[in-house]
Design a protein around this motif. Structure first.
Motif, mmCIF file in Angstrom:
data_model
loop_
_atom_site.group_PDB
_atom_site.id
_atom_site.type_symbol
_atom_site.label_atom_id
_atom_site.label_comp_id
_atom_site.label_asym_id
_atom_site.label_seq_id
_atom_site.Cartn_x
_atom_site.Cartn_y
_atom_site.Cartn_z
ATOM 1 N N GLY A 8 0.831 -1.214 0.000
ATOM 2 C CA GLY A 8 0.000 0.000 0.000
ATOM 3 C C GLY A 8 0.862 1.260 0.000
ATOM 4 N N ILE B 31 2.223 1.833 -3.413
ATOM 5 C CA ILE B 31 1.181 2.393 -4.297
ATOM 6 C C ILE B 31 0.985 3.880 -4.017
ATOM 7 C CG2 ILE B 31 -1.317 2.332 -4.758
ATOM 8 C CD1 ILE B 31 -1.173 -0.731 -4.333
ATOM 9 N N ASN B 32 0.966 4.219 -2.724
ATOM 10 C CA ASN B 32 0.822 5.638 -2.365
ATOM 11 C C ASN B 32 1.996 6.469 -2.877
ATOM 12 O OD1 ASN B 32 -1.595 5.186 -1.077
ATOM 13 N ND2 ASN B 32 -0.674 4.926 0.955
ATOM 14 N N SER C 17 1.556 6.985 -6.494
ATOM 15 C CA SER C 17 0.489 7.974 -6.728
ATOM 16 C C SER C 17 1.003 9.379 -6.462
ATOM 17 C CB SER C 17 -0.710 7.688 -5.811
ATOM 18 O OG SER C 17 -1.259 6.431 -6.115
ATOM 19 N N GLU D 58 -3.824 1.221 -12.396
ATOM 20 C CA GLU D 58 -5.198 1.330 -11.913
ATOM 21 C C GLU D 58 -5.725 -0.043 -11.484
ATOM 22 O OE1 GLU D 58 -6.841 4.108 -11.327
ATOM 23 O OE2 GLU D 58 -5.021 5.154 -11.989
ATOM 24 N N LYS E 144 -4.189 -0.854 -8.101
ATOM 25 C CA LYS E 144 -4.837 -0.099 -7.011
ATOM 26 C C LYS E 144 -6.207 -0.701 -6.668
ATOM 27 C CE LYS E 144 -4.589 4.230 -8.425
ATOM 28 N NZ LYS E 144 -4.698 5.699 -8.372
ATOM 29 N N ARG E 145 -6.944 -1.071 -7.721
ATOM 30 C CA ARG E 145 -8.275 -1.630 -7.495
ATOM 31 C C ARG E 145 -8.189 -2.993 -6.787
ATOM 32 N NH1 ARG E 145 -9.865 -1.019 -12.371
ATOM 33 N NH2 ARG E 145 -9.570 -3.166 -13.085
#
Lengths: 194, 379
Positions: free
Chosen positions: B85, B88-89, B92, B112, B115-116
């Motif tokens: 996580g 991913i952050n 982003s 995407e 993330k999903r």
């Protein structure tokens, strides 16, 4: 009259150039204490024993240290860590792209508490994801680098680069991001003093 | 000469234009080079997608162990899940901070998907981490892993393209700089030639001006010399005129003397006798002339008797009579006896009035009588 005026003007110009050069060449001395605000004074003074953590260990120091509480290493829980000086400063986070306030413990305070030996040169910082980087110890001693435990007053989760993150005082010192980007380590787990 | 100069200017303008174009190309190449360089930074390269793939792989390893029944891996699973996580952050944040999406559509869609899928995984493991629940998530993790690999590959291709682009930019930069150097090598001699031509023209103009001024100066000098000669000639003429004038004055003076002497001519007679006929009115000035003339003559000729024939004298004033008396006394001092001849009644009256007669002055009525009497005296 004209000649003396001309000579005076030349003297003034030379003086200005010399003064300008001195100002330009001289290093601006920054008092580290002026770059942060003390939030909680230390309850564990330098040199005092660091008790072994009762809760989760979030940071371990090893290597050239004079104080330990777990075999050859010095462990900190979040509570024991924050019994050292907790300070804060606000800066523009280059990774988040916004202004944030970091709270944490000065790494120099941690070194004092751990009694890091004088001959130590480098700190090998290791993250939870096993990322590691060597940081010259002078960088951490001369500047008020903090081990952040909170961002904007909130604890940092692992997903938010927590629970510990080394933060460099970009707000007070002119630091090249290309040089320090690798040292700005998050999810810090241990430091080995070498 | 003129056509070559025109060609030089044309070449200079042309190369300048090319130089400008090359400068624009240089700026463009530098800009694109700067853009390409972003893909070689730590975060701009394959670092972040690789880290994401790595964390997903680690999470999958833990998930596999949990699904196989290995105990006490819940915390480790949570940690690894949070690290995924976190990555991913971080990605982003990086894409947001960069403000420009450097990703391909494939990389973007893969991210995407990750993330999903992570949102699904996080929700399903928030409260319950059992071997069954984790096992059900293995396909999710496999999907995340394959998408992360797509991201890495895609990013690698982007970086490779950036690298190729960088090489091409550098090559273009090199060629541009070579052309610019060539342009400089062409321009500098032409510029030098034109500048030298201009300098030569300026020098020629200055030389012409100098020659004109020199000619004018020489002309002035000639005119000055001519004026000097003319002045000298005028001066000489003036001097000649002055000399002539002086000569004329001398002649005039001599003539005047002659004329004066001619007023009172002295005629020699026999036995050192002479006669001076006096004509017209007698004034003191005329008697003075007569005195000089008579004095010189008597002394030179050693005259004993000088007859003054005053038959032609109509009148004599008092001043003239006094001068006459002095004349007579001077002659006697020189040893000469003055004799008056032809005294008229008016003159006689004046002579008596002045007392001249009382000095034993011989007088005669006419010249013949005077000559006969005085001649006898001398004999």
């Amino acid at each position: 009259m004209g000649r003396s005026l001309h000579t005076g003007f030349r003297l003034l110009m030379v003086t200005m150039v010399v003064l300008g050069s001195l100002v330009a060449c001289g290093e601006t001395t920054i008092d580290p204490a002026s770059t942060y605000k003390v939030i909680t004074p230390a309850s564990i003074k330098a040199g005092e024993a660091i008790p072994a953590p009762n809760s989760e260990v979030i940071l371990s120091l090893s290597g050239l240290i004079g104080q330990t509480n777990n075999a050859q290493q010095l462990d900190f829980s979040m509570e024991t860590l924050e019994q050292l000086d907790v300070v804060e400063y606000t800066l523009e986070d280059p990774f988040l792209g916004r202004t944030v306030t970091y709270q944490g413990v000065l790494i120099s305070s941690i070194f004092e508490a751990a009694k890091v030996t004088e001959g130590a040169k480098t700190v090998k910082a290791v993250a939870l994801n096993d990322y590691s980087v060597d940081i010259p110890i002078d960088e951490l001693r001369t500047m008020p680098v903090i081990l952040a435990t909170r961002i904007d007053g909130e604890r940092m989760a692992v997903a938010d680069k927590g629970p510990l993150e080394i933060v460099f005082p970009y707000h007070a010192y002119k630091l090249e991001h290309e040089k320090y980007v690798g040292m700005w380590i998050w999810q810090l787990r241990s430091m080995e003093i070498k | 000469m003129q056509p070559r100069r025109w060609i030089h200017r044309l070449v200079l303008a042309g190369t300048s234009l090319i130089f400008l174009v090359l400068l624009v190309l240089l700026g463009f190449n530098l800009q694109t080079l700067g853009m390409a360089t972003r893909f070689f930074t730590l975060d701009g390269g394959i670092w972040n997608p690789t880290q994401l793939e790595r964390e997903i792989l680690r999470l999958r390893v833990i998930a596999n162990e949990i699904s196989m029944g290995t105990p006490n891996l819940g915390n480790e699973f949570v940690l690894r899940r949070n690290l995924v996580g976190s990555r991913i952050n971080v990605l982003s944040d990086f894409y947001r901070v960069e403000h420009e999406d450097q990703r391909s559509m494939l990389e973007r869609s893969s991210f995407e998907v990750i993330k999903r899928e992570f949102f699904t995984l996080e929700n399903q493991t928030r409260f319950n981490i059992s071997d069954h629940s984790v096992q059900a998530l293995i396909p999710v993790l496999v999907n995340m892993e394959s998408n992360a690999r797509v991201m890495v590959n895609e990013r690698r291709q982007i970086v490779d393209r950036a690298s190729q682009f960088q090489r091409q930019s550098l090559e273009r930069l090199r060629v541009t700089l070579l052309f610019m150097l060539g342009g400089i090598l062409i321009q500098v001699p032409i510029f030098f030639l034109l500048t030298r031509r201009r300098f030569d023209t300026t020098l020629q103009k200055a030389y012409s001006t100098l020659q004109e001024r020199s000619t004018a100066l020489e002309q002035s000098q000639r005119e000055l010399a001519s004026s000097h000669t003319h002045a000298q000639q005028q001066n000489e003429a003036l001097q000649k005129t002055l000399a002539d004038l002086e000569h004329s004055m001398a002649e005039r003076s001599a003539l005047q003397t002659t004329v004066q002497q001619m007023q009172f001519p002295i005629i020699p007679l026999r036995n050192r006798m002479a006669i001076m006929p006096v004509i017209g009115n007698l004034s003191a000035e005329r008697i003075k002339i007569a005195t000089d003339s008579a004095g010189h003559y008597v002394e030179a000729k050693r005259i004993k008797i000088l007859l003054f024939d005053i038959t032609g004298v109509s009148a004599i004033d008092q001043a003239a009579a006094a001068s006459m008396q002095q004349l007579l006394q001077m002659l006697r001092l020189l040893g000469c006896e003055p004799v008056l001849v032809g005294v008229t009644p008016a003159v006689a009256e004046e002579l008596v009035h002045t007392g001249l007669i009382q000095q034993n002055l011989q007088t005669y009525a006419n010249l013949q009588q005077a000559i006969e009497v005085t001649a006898k005296t001398i004999e």
